[in-house]
Design a protein around this motif. Structure first.
Motif, PDB file in Angstrom:
ATOM      1  N   ASP A  23      -5.364 -42.042  93.834  1.00 17.28           N
ATOM      2  CA  ASP A  23      -6.340 -42.210  92.764  1.00 17.28           C
ATOM      3  C   ASP A  23      -5.688 -42.025  91.399  1.00 17.28           C
ATOM      4  O   ASP A  23      -4.861 -41.127  91.213  1.00 17.28           O
ATOM      5  CB  ASP A  23      -7.475 -41.193  92.906  1.00 17.28           C
ATOM      6  CG  ASP A  23      -8.390 -41.511  94.078  1.00 17.28           C
ATOM      7  OD1 ASP A  23      -8.442 -42.680  94.473  1.00 17.28           O
ATOM      8  OD2 ASP A  23      -9.034 -40.577  94.581  1.00 17.28           O
ATOM      9  N   PRO A  76     -10.111 -36.913  86.068  1.00 21.00           N
ATOM     10  CA  PRO A  76     -11.152 -36.069  86.666  1.00 21.00           C
ATOM     11  C   PRO A  76     -12.199 -35.582  85.678  1.00 21.00           C
ATOM     12  O   PRO A  76     -13.305 -35.234  86.075  1.00 21.00           O
ATOM     13  CB  PRO A  76     -10.358 -34.896  87.260  1.00 21.00           C
ATOM     14  CG  PRO A  76      -9.069 -34.880  86.519  1.00 21.00           C
ATOM     15  CD  PRO A  76      -8.773 -36.302  86.179  1.00 21.00           C
ATOM     16  N   TRP A  77     -11.855 -35.554  84.384  1.00 23.78           N
ATOM     17  CA  TRP A  77     -12.803 -35.060  83.384  1.00 23.78           C
ATOM     18  C   TRP A  77     -13.667 -36.167  82.792  1.00 23.78           C
ATOM     19  O   TRP A  77     -14.502 -35.923  81.931  1.00 23.78           O
ATOM     20  CB  TRP A  77     -12.047 -34.351  82.252  1.00 23.78           C
ATOM     21  CG  TRP A  77     -11.076 -35.240  81.512  1.00 23.78           C
ATOM     22  CD1 TRP A  77     -11.341 -36.025  80.424  1.00 23.78           C
ATOM     23  CD2 TRP A  77      -9.700 -35.452  81.828  1.00 23.78           C
ATOM     24  NE1 TRP A  77     -10.226 -36.711  80.032  1.00 23.78           N
ATOM     25  CE2 TRP A  77      -9.190 -36.372  80.883  1.00 23.78           C
ATOM     26  CE3 TRP A  77      -8.837 -34.954  82.807  1.00 23.78           C
ATOM     27  CZ2 TRP A  77      -7.866 -36.802  80.899  1.00 23.78           C
ATOM     28  CZ3 TRP A  77      -7.518 -35.379  82.823  1.00 23.78           C
ATOM     29  CH2 TRP A  77      -7.048 -36.284  81.878  1.00 23.78           C
ATOM     30  N   ARG A 118     -21.425 -40.076  87.318  1.00 26.10           N
ATOM     31  CA  ARG A 118     -20.804 -39.122  88.226  1.00 26.10           C
ATOM     32  C   ARG A 118     -19.304 -38.997  87.942  1.00 26.10           C
ATOM     33  O   ARG A 118     -18.641 -39.961  87.570  1.00 26.10           O
ATOM     34  CB  ARG A 118     -21.020 -39.540  89.677  1.00 26.10           C
ATOM     35  CG  ARG A 118     -22.492 -39.536  90.066  1.00 26.10           C
ATOM     36  CD  ARG A 118     -22.681 -39.547  91.558  1.00 26.10           C
ATOM     37  NE  ARG A 118     -24.095 -39.582  91.917  1.00 26.10           N
ATOM     38  CZ  ARG A 118     -24.545 -39.518  93.161  1.00 26.10           C
ATOM     39  NH1 ARG A 118     -23.691 -39.406  94.167  1.00 26.10           N
ATOM     40  NH2 ARG A 118     -25.836 -39.561  93.404  1.00 26.10           N
ATOM     41  N   TYR A 119     -18.796 -37.794  88.170  1.00 21.98           N
ATOM     42  CA  TYR A 119     -17.374 -37.530  88.006  1.00 21.98           C
ATOM     43  C   TYR A 119     -16.653 -37.794  89.331  1.00 21.98           C
ATOM     44  O   TYR A 119     -17.285 -37.796  90.402  1.00 21.98           O
ATOM     45  CB  TYR A 119     -17.157 -36.093  87.538  1.00 21.98           C
ATOM     46  CG  TYR A 119     -17.655 -35.853  86.131  1.00 21.98           C
ATOM     47  CD1 TYR A 119     -16.818 -36.041  85.036  1.00 21.98           C
ATOM     48  CD2 TYR A 119     -18.977 -35.451  85.896  1.00 21.98           C
ATOM     49  CE1 TYR A 119     -17.276 -35.834  83.738  1.00 21.98           C
ATOM     50  CE2 TYR A 119     -19.452 -35.244  84.607  1.00 21.98           C
ATOM     51  CZ  TYR A 119     -18.594 -35.435  83.534  1.00 21.98           C
ATOM     52  OH  TYR A 119     -19.057 -35.243  82.262  1.00 21.98           O
ATOM     53  N   PRO A 120     -15.338 -38.019  89.286  1.00 19.71           N
ATOM     54  CA  PRO A 120     -14.607 -38.356  90.509  1.00 19.71           C
ATOM     55  C   PRO A 120     -14.829 -37.388  91.668  1.00 19.71           C
ATOM     56  O   PRO A 120     -14.928 -37.831  92.825  1.00 19.71           O
ATOM     57  CB  PRO A 120     -13.143 -38.358  90.044  1.00 19.71           C
ATOM     58  CG  PRO A 120     -13.222 -38.803  88.618  1.00 19.71           C
ATOM     59  CD  PRO A 120     -14.471 -38.159  88.086  1.00 19.71           C
ATOM     60  N   HIS A 121     -14.929 -36.082  91.384  1.00 20.60           N
ATOM     61  CA  HIS A 121     -15.089 -35.127  92.476  1.00 20.60           C
ATOM     62  C   HIS A 121     -16.462 -35.237  93.138  1.00 20.60           C
ATOM     63  O   HIS A 121     -16.682 -34.673  94.222  1.00 20.60           O
ATOM     64  CB  HIS A 121     -14.873 -33.692  91.973  1.00 20.60           C
ATOM     65  CG  HIS A 121     -15.973 -33.162  91.123  1.00 20.60           C
ATOM     66  ND1 HIS A 121     -16.046 -33.394  89.764  1.00 20.60           N
ATOM     67  CD2 HIS A 121     -17.074 -32.406  91.450  1.00 20.60           C
ATOM     68  CE1 HIS A 121     -17.129 -32.800  89.285  1.00 20.60           C
ATOM     69  NE2 HIS A 121     -17.765 -32.204  90.271  1.00 20.60           N
ATOM     70  N   MET A 122     -17.377 -35.973  92.509  1.00 22.99           N
ATOM     71  CA  MET A 122     -18.709 -36.163  93.063  1.00 22.99           C
ATOM     72  C   MET A 122     -18.813 -37.448  93.878  1.00 22.99           C
ATOM     73  O   MET A 122     -19.884 -37.761  94.409  1.00 22.99           O
ATOM     74  CB  MET A 122     -19.731 -36.193  91.919  1.00 22.99           C
ATOM     75  CG  MET A 122     -19.719 -34.933  91.052  1.00 22.99           C
ATOM     76  SD  MET A 122     -20.656 -35.133  89.501  1.00 22.99           S
ATOM     77  CE  MET A 122     -22.329 -35.244  90.136  1.00 22.99           C
ATOM     78  N   SER A 133     -17.243 -40.177  96.956  1.00 23.98           N
ATOM     79  CA  SER A 133     -16.471 -40.245  98.196  1.00 23.98           C
ATOM     80  C   SER A 133     -15.165 -40.991  97.946  1.00 23.98           C
ATOM     81  O   SER A 133     -14.961 -41.600  96.877  1.00 23.98           O
ATOM     82  CB  SER A 133     -17.278 -40.971  99.270  1.00 23.98           C
ATOM     83  OG  SER A 133     -17.415 -42.354  98.925  1.00 23.98           O
ATOM     84  N   ARG A 155     -14.486 -43.733  94.994  1.00 21.07           N
ATOM     85  CA  ARG A 155     -13.407 -43.614  94.000  1.00 21.07           C
ATOM     86  C   ARG A 155     -12.540 -44.868  93.981  1.00 21.07           C
ATOM     87  O   ARG A 155     -12.098 -45.306  92.914  1.00 21.07           O
ATOM     88  CB  ARG A 155     -12.560 -42.371  94.281  1.00 21.07           C
ATOM     89  CG  ARG A 155     -13.267 -41.063  93.977  1.00 21.07           C
ATOM     90  CD  ARG A 155     -12.303 -39.896  93.921  1.00 21.07           C
ATOM     91  NE  ARG A 155     -11.627 -39.678  95.188  1.00 21.07           N
ATOM     92  CZ  ARG A 155     -12.105 -38.915  96.166  1.00 21.07           C
ATOM     93  NH1 ARG A 155     -13.275 -38.299  96.017  1.00 21.07           N
ATOM     94  NH2 ARG A 155     -11.431 -38.752  97.285  1.00 21.07           N
TER      95      ARG A 155
END
Length: 284
Positions: free
Chosen positions: A100, A104-105, A145-149, A151, A155
């Motif tokens: 990826d 992330p922010w 949504r942020y990347p950590h949210m 699947s 992503r």
């Protein structure tokens, strides 16, 4: 099909998007010796053509992709993009990596929009275009949504939109679906084919998965085990388009082609495996 270490791959001509002419890639090792990763690679990808590269681990598939991207310069031979010598980065290409490359922010929307913003597009216009691309990859409702949210598959969809929003003429893809589970890979394969069909960009796609290569590509190119890896085979895929990744694998022609290519590839895979258990040789 052709199977030769010195074969010219592709039809060439004025529509050639990528041309590697006897490209040799070598690296200097820590002890001063020279390691030749790829030797005299001859490869063309025509405009609108989807070409997949398959070969053993460590054979130089990604190395050729990096040459086409302008990230590596051949020690010998040349690289041309739309018939012009490639000097520096390939500005006509979009590169989708295995890992990826999302910030992330930043939200999904901002991650897609940034490709236009850094090129000088007004933020308001970039956000509108980014929302359109998120919708086109099935994530219109996930903009905030942020990347950590997301699947792994989601992503990858964001990353694909991030590359395509710049409208590159060439797509370079380095095992982009490798980390995904089998079902998600097939879904992403269908999405890629749907998007590609709309404007037929030139695609150079690296994968370890021979089935994936046949299902997606117009041509499948095989590389030998390294060091000094060469292109040893080129098969045109005779399967009709449009294709469905789930259904095409049931076609008898798919299995016939897979059997034929695997007959060549399996020996190189075993050579690559044996070489991976011992230090690579280096030559002057």
């Amino acid at each position: 099909m052709t199977a030769s270490g010195n074969v010219r791959v592709g039809t060439g001509g004025a529509s050639t998007a990528i041309a590697l002419d006897d490209a040799t890639v070598a690296f200097r090792l820590g002890d001063g010796r020279i390691y030749t990763a790829v030797e005299q690679a001859r490869l063309t990808v025509d405009h609108g053509e989807f070409v997949a590269i398959v070969g053993p681990t460590g054979c130089g598939k990604s190395t050729l992709l990096n040459v086409a991207a302008g990230l590596l310069r051949p020690a010998a031979g040349t690289a041309r993009i739309f018939d012009k010598p490639l000097n520096g980065l390939n500005r006509d290409a979009g590169y989708l990596f295995q890992a990826d490359a999302l910030f992330p922010w930043k939200t999904a929307l901002d991650n897609v929009a940034i490709g236009l913003e850094v090129a000088g597009t007004r933020r308001s216009d970039a956000l509108v275009a980014a929302q359109t691309w998120l919708t086109s990859v099935g994530l219109g409702g996930f903009a905030g949504r942020y990347p950590h949210m997301l699947s792994g598959g989601q992503r990858k969809r964001v990353a694909l939109a991030q590359v395509l929003i710049r409208n590159p003429k060439i797509l370079l893809m380095d095992e982009p679906f490798g980390p995904l589970d089998a079902q998600t890979r097939q879904i992403m394969g269908n999405l890629l084919l749907d998007l590609w069909t709309k404007d037929r960009k030139a695609v150079l796609f690296v994968t370890h998965d021979l089935e994936e290569a046949i299902a997606l590509a117009d041509r499948v190119v095989i590389m030998s085990a390294g060091p000094g890896s060469r292109i040893i085979g080129d098969w045109r895929v005779p399967l009709t388009r449009p294709r469905d990744i789930f259904e095409i694998r049931l076609d008898p022609g798919f299995h016939d082609l897979h059997r034929e290519i695997w007959g060549v590839l399996k020996d190189e895979v075993m050579k690559g495996y044996m070489q991976s258990t011992q230090p690579a040789e280096a030559g002057a």
